[in-house]
Design an enzyme around this catalytic site. Structure first.
Site, PDB file in Angstrom:
ATOM      1  N   ARG A  80     -29.294 -31.246  57.946  1.00 13.91           N
ATOM      2  CA  ARG A  80     -29.351 -32.549  58.384  1.00 13.91           C
ATOM      3  C   ARG A  80     -29.022 -33.477  57.155  1.00 13.91           C
ATOM      4  O   ARG A  80     -30.075 -33.523  56.418  1.00 13.91           O
ATOM      5  CB  ARG A  80     -30.275 -32.851  59.073  1.00 13.91           C
ATOM      6  N   HIS A 125     -28.261 -43.794  58.833  1.00  8.83           N
ATOM      7  CA  HIS A 125     -29.816 -43.513  58.432  1.00  8.83           C
ATOM      8  C   HIS A 125     -30.172 -44.720  57.603  1.00  8.83           C
ATOM      9  O   HIS A 125     -30.157 -44.815  56.191  1.00  8.83           O
ATOM     10  CB  HIS A 125     -30.012 -42.363  57.750  1.00  8.83           C
ATOM     11  N   GLU A 170     -34.323 -43.163  63.593  1.00  8.80           N
ATOM     12  CA  GLU A 170     -35.527 -43.999  63.793  1.00  8.80           C
ATOM     13  C   GLU A 170     -35.420 -45.345  63.919  1.00  8.80           C
ATOM     14  O   GLU A 170     -35.684 -46.394  63.260  1.00  8.80           O
ATOM     15  CB  GLU A 170     -36.578 -43.885  62.706  1.00  8.80           C
ATOM     16  N   ASN A 312     -38.482 -37.216  64.892  1.00  3.27           N
ATOM     17  CA  ASN A 312     -39.052 -37.004  63.468  1.00  3.27           C
ATOM     18  C   ASN A 312     -40.768 -37.376  63.751  1.00  3.27           C
ATOM     19  O   ASN A 312     -41.172 -38.168  64.158  1.00  3.27           O
ATOM     20  CB  ASN A 312     -38.621 -38.187  62.760  1.00  3.27           C
ATOM     21  N   TYR A 314     -44.688 -36.938  61.556  1.00  2.00           N
ATOM     22  CA  TYR A 314     -45.491 -36.727  60.596  1.00  2.00           C
ATOM     23  C   TYR A 314     -46.730 -36.766  60.509  1.00  2.00           C
ATOM     24  O   TYR A 314     -47.546 -35.708  59.958  1.00  2.00           O
ATOM     25  CB  TYR A 314     -45.343 -38.026  59.451  1.00  2.00           C
ATOM     26  N   GLU A 380     -37.122 -34.254  61.923  1.00  2.45           N
ATOM     27  CA  GLU A 380     -37.751 -34.192  60.430  1.00  2.45           C
ATOM     28  C   GLU A 380     -39.369 -33.941  60.725  1.00  2.45           C
ATOM     29  O   GLU A 380     -39.731 -34.311  61.601  1.00  2.45           O
ATOM     30  CB  GLU A 380     -37.796 -35.883  59.867  1.00  2.45           C
TER      31      GLU A 380
END
Ligand code: GBH
Length: 474
Positions: A80, A125, A170, A312, A314, A380
């Site tokens: 990606r 992005h 995002e 995504n 985290y 991600e």
């Protein structure tokens, strides 16, 4: 942190790493590239923690063959990366493309495919052409047509070979950091208004682009297209306290739901968010909500514009109801939730990232349940290190035990979501292939499977232990 289980993902599971153009390409003013808002922003004194920028960064523009070799060595099936709008269309006009930019991405895509690695391409992005910004950028309705024109150009040039597209990365971070707190490009600090206005133009840009792909390209190119949303998992501090439960739900609504509800559910923002911002706006003496109302026509346009759910993820937070205004979440002055990490959680590189693998499984289940069991691609997930925090003496942090643990444990929880909970998980892209320009943190925060030596003109890449760990799992 949770039992290890054994089993397999789908046979056609996508295994990859992820990056973004401004973070890795460099060559910021080479071969006819136009300027982007990140060129402008990073060149602004005081904007970046260590005073650096992405002028050269990993120099992927010149070293892309090495990147492909690294991916091959990882045994990635997919990669990606994002396209630089201003490298392709320096004046944002598709009748005047930059031939060198088109040639670069053609070589890159062909190189990937020759090595049996399939491209997953993010159109946007965060590096908006500066010339689009100068005409109002995301704060102007005109951006919607411009974005569509750019996407059309990309599909026409690369869509014969690219079968997996992400429109916008995002939007929530863009809105909050770029237009709310002003700590990302374009550096606008207007959390009450701009922050919400641009969420609407982003949703419309995404939706028009999805529909244009469907009507003009899908039959011939037969690819998949969607958006990538980021979300922390969030839990009530005390699950038996209804205020805490409400605060946790609000946090998820106002971050993930802000974009996920319109696209994956009913065309509109979550009720909790609409009601709360209207109430806050009225308390300020305003007649209308600061969150722009989406018309019926817009809702119908936005609803259902996805082929998969790009996620995504985290980290995880605990939530309580806010009691003190100074605790307000900076991205949203309207946020009634006070969120923070559990002190027992292990911390990764910087302040914001706590290692909570079980949060991923819960979030995957939440998305599956809330949004009608979409196919999910983790676009991600990854872990940062700060120099010599984890491994004093190992300046390149090649023995990145913490990242190895992160990858293994998060994937283990993803596997549970797939095998035990029936979540329709299709792929996993690790953030990130190699150390790169980490936005406002510059080069102080490193996420790479490969270490990159930014002092060395050759930008030498060296695999960390985590690269081998990831390959072994693949
Ligand atoms: C992703 O954002 C981005 O898509 C990617 O480009 C980026 O490199 C990667 O994550 C790692 O950050 O330091 O307290 O101000 C994820 C959302 C937004 C999380 C910025 C970290 C910084 C928090 N990220 N945020 S803080």
């Amino acid at each position: 942190n949770g039992d290890m289980i054994k089993g397999h993902f789908r046979k056609d599971f996508m295994w990859g790493a992820a990056t973004a153009s401004y973070q890795i390409e460099g060559a910021w003013d080479k071969d006819g590239k136009g300027q982007s808002i990140w060129d402008t922003y990073a060149h602004t004194e005081g904007a970046i923690e260590d005073g650096t920028n992405g002028d050269i960064t990993c120099d992927t523009y010149h070293k892309y063959l090495e990147d492909i070799k690294m991916l091959k060595r990882l045994k990635a099936t997919h990669y990606r990366f994002s396209l630089s709008w201003s490298r392709l269309l320096p004046t944002a006009d598709s009748s005047a493309p930059n031939a060198a930019g088109v040639a670069f991405y053609n070589k890159f895509i062909d190189g990937l495919l020759a090595n049996n690695i399939k491209p997953c391409v993010t159109l946007y992005h965060w590096d908006l052409p500066q010339c689009v910004q100068d005409k109002g950028g995301w704060q102007s309705e005109d951006v919607v047509e411009k974005f569509k024109e750019y996407a059309d150009f990309c599909f026409s040039q690369f869509g014969d070979r690219v079968k997996l597209w992400v429109t916008i990365n995002e939007p929530h971070v863009q809105c909050g950091f770029g237009f709310g707190m002003g700590i990302h490009a374009p550096g606008i600090k207007d959390p009450m208004n701009a922050c919400y206005q641009v969420s609407r133009t982003m949703l419309l840009s995404h939706a028009h682009t999805y529909r244009m792909y469907s009507s003009k390209y899908r039959a011939k190119q037969n690819g998949l297209i969607s958006i990538t949303l980021n979300s922390d998992w969030c839990e009530p501090k005390d699950p038996s306290n209804p205020d805490h439960v409400k605060a946790a739900q609000f946090y998820i609504d106002a971050t993930l739901g802000w974009f996920a509800h319109p696209i994956f559910k009913d065309g509109d923002y979550p009720d909790s968010m609409k009601e709360h911002i209207l109430e806050m706006s009225k308390a300020q003496g305003l007649k209308n909500s600061r969150l722009p109302v989406l018309s019926e026509q817009e809702k119908n346009l936005i609803k259902g514009t996805y082929d998969f759910f790009g996620l995504n993820h985290y980290t995880t937070r605990l939530a309580e109801q806010i009691t003190d205004e100074t605790q307000a979440f900076a991205i949203h002055p309207d946020m009634p939730s006070f969120v923070y990490p559990d002190p027992s959680w292990e911390r990764a590189g910087k302040q914001w990232l706590f290692i909570v693998p079980t949060g991923l499984r819960k979030l995957l289940n939440y998305i599956s349940k809330t949004y009608g069991d979409p196919s999910i691609i983790i676009t991600e997930n990854g872990c940062s290190t700060k120099h010599s925090v984890n491994n004093p003496g190992d300046t390149k942090q090649l023995e990145d035990e913490q990242r190895c643990r992160f990858i293994t444990s998060y994937l283990n929880e993803a596997l549970k979501a797939h095998l035990l909970d029936g979540v329709d998980l299709r792929g996993y892209f690790l953030w990130t292939l190699m150390d790169n320009f980490e936005w406002a943190a510059g080069y102080t925060e490193r996420f790479g499977l490969y270490h990159v030596d930014f002092e060395d003109p050759a930008r030498t890449r060296t695999p960390r232990k985590s690269a081998a760990t990831f390959t072994k799992i693949i």
